[in-house]
Design an enzyme around this catalytic site. Structure first.
Site, PDB file in Angstrom:
ATOM      1  N   GLU A  48       0.863  -1.175   0.000  1.00  9.60           N
ATOM      2  CA  GLU A  48       0.000   0.000   0.000  1.00  9.60           C
ATOM      3  C   GLU A  48       0.902   1.228   0.000  1.00  9.60           C
ATOM      4  OE1 GLU A  48      -4.169   0.180   2.105  1.00  9.60           O
ATOM      5  OE2 GLU A  48      -2.589   0.746   3.501  1.00  9.60           O
ATOM      6  N   ASP A  59      -4.441  10.366   9.197  1.00  6.91           N
ATOM      7  CA  ASP A  59      -3.165   9.809   9.628  1.00  6.91           C
ATOM      8  C   ASP A  59      -2.647  10.459  10.899  1.00  6.91           C
ATOM      9  OD1 ASP A  59      -2.490   7.886   7.465  1.00  6.91           O
ATOM     10  OD2 ASP A  59      -2.740   9.670   6.226  1.00  6.91           O
TER      11      ASP A  59
END
Length: 265
Positions: A48, A59
């Site tokens: 990924e 994030d």
């Protein structure tokens, strides 16, 4: 059959897929290519790649800072696609998934993005901030070139939304194991198991679990219930920690990847 489908259908009984995450261009695009090759050597089934973005809202600090470093170096979506194409020169079996945010894809143009992604060898796309209800046009473009559109499912996702996701998602489902950003919180494996059982009642796709998986122990615990284990922050941390020592960076990433891969396979 797509690379993602092949990977999940050909896993030996009881074995799970390993999906490491790294941010493309963090430490340089050549550095990312080396990291991808090291991850493959140490058991990665799918890689990924984070597409650098200026506001990576999902994030935590570790990955957000990796985005900042790559953005500062001018790494673009086009650069990431070129990186995948270069990776494909020596690897035609490991699946690649781009994980990022909608703005760069909109600027690129859905159909143009889909075409270049297909030519580059991308297998799946996960757009963190695209609601599935608004994904029809992007899905249509990706379907036309046989690229999977992957979606996040959170602990708070309703049964009604799961039913809709079952009609639009492909490749695999990415279950977010924590209520929070990447790398945060305490992983409750029993709660993950409960959520996965609920998801499987509605969605007939493999399920990868990410957020909060930091090491071989937590990966093994999650793998008892998931089809794939996704690990990001612990790997990305090495890129920052050993920014001035590439050999140590590659060795550290490889060691952790091997430990996790071994634990779940």
């Amino acid at each position: 059959m797509s690379r993602l489908s092949t990977i999940f259908t050909q896993l030996p009984v009881g074995k799970k897929a390993f999906i490491p995450f790294i941010t493309a261009g963090d430490g340089g695009l050549d550095n990312t290519l080396e990291l991808m090759q090291v991850l493959v050597k140490n058991g990665a089934d799918v890689i990924e790649l984070g597409v650098p973005f200026s506001d990576p809202m999902a994030d935590g600090p570790t990955i957000a800072k990796s985005h900042e470093r790559a953005v500062k170096d001018g790494v673009s979506l086009s650069d990431v696609l070129a990186l995948v194409k270069k990776f494909r020169q020596s690897n035609d079996t490991t699946a690649t998934v781009l994980m990022g945010y909608l703005n760069p894809i909109e600027v690129f143009g859905y159909q143009a993005f889909a075409n270049v992604a297909s030519e580059s060898g991308v297998d799946g796309v996960l757009v963190v901030d695209m609601p599935p209800e608004e994904a029809h046009d992007l899905k249509q473009s990706l379907d036309g070139v046989d690229i999977d559109l992957i979606f996040l499912v959170a602990p708070t996702t309703t049964d009604e939304r799961l039913a809709f996701l079952a009609t639009i998602a492909s490749g695999f489902i990415y279950f977010v194991a924590l209520k929070g950003v990447t790398g945060a919180g305490h992983l409750d494996v029993d709660l993950v198991k409960t959520h996965l059982l609920r998801i499987r009642q509605t969605v007939d796709l493999p399920i990868g679990v990410g957020f909060g998986i930091k090491d071989a122990k937590s990966a093994k615990a999650v793998s008892e219930h998931a089809d794939a284990v996704i690990v990001g922050s612990s790997l990305v941390a090495f890129v920052a920690q050993y920014a001035n020592d590439r050999d140590k960076m590659l060795a550290s990433v490889g060691r952790l990847a091997d430990e996790i891969s071994t634990a779940i396979k």
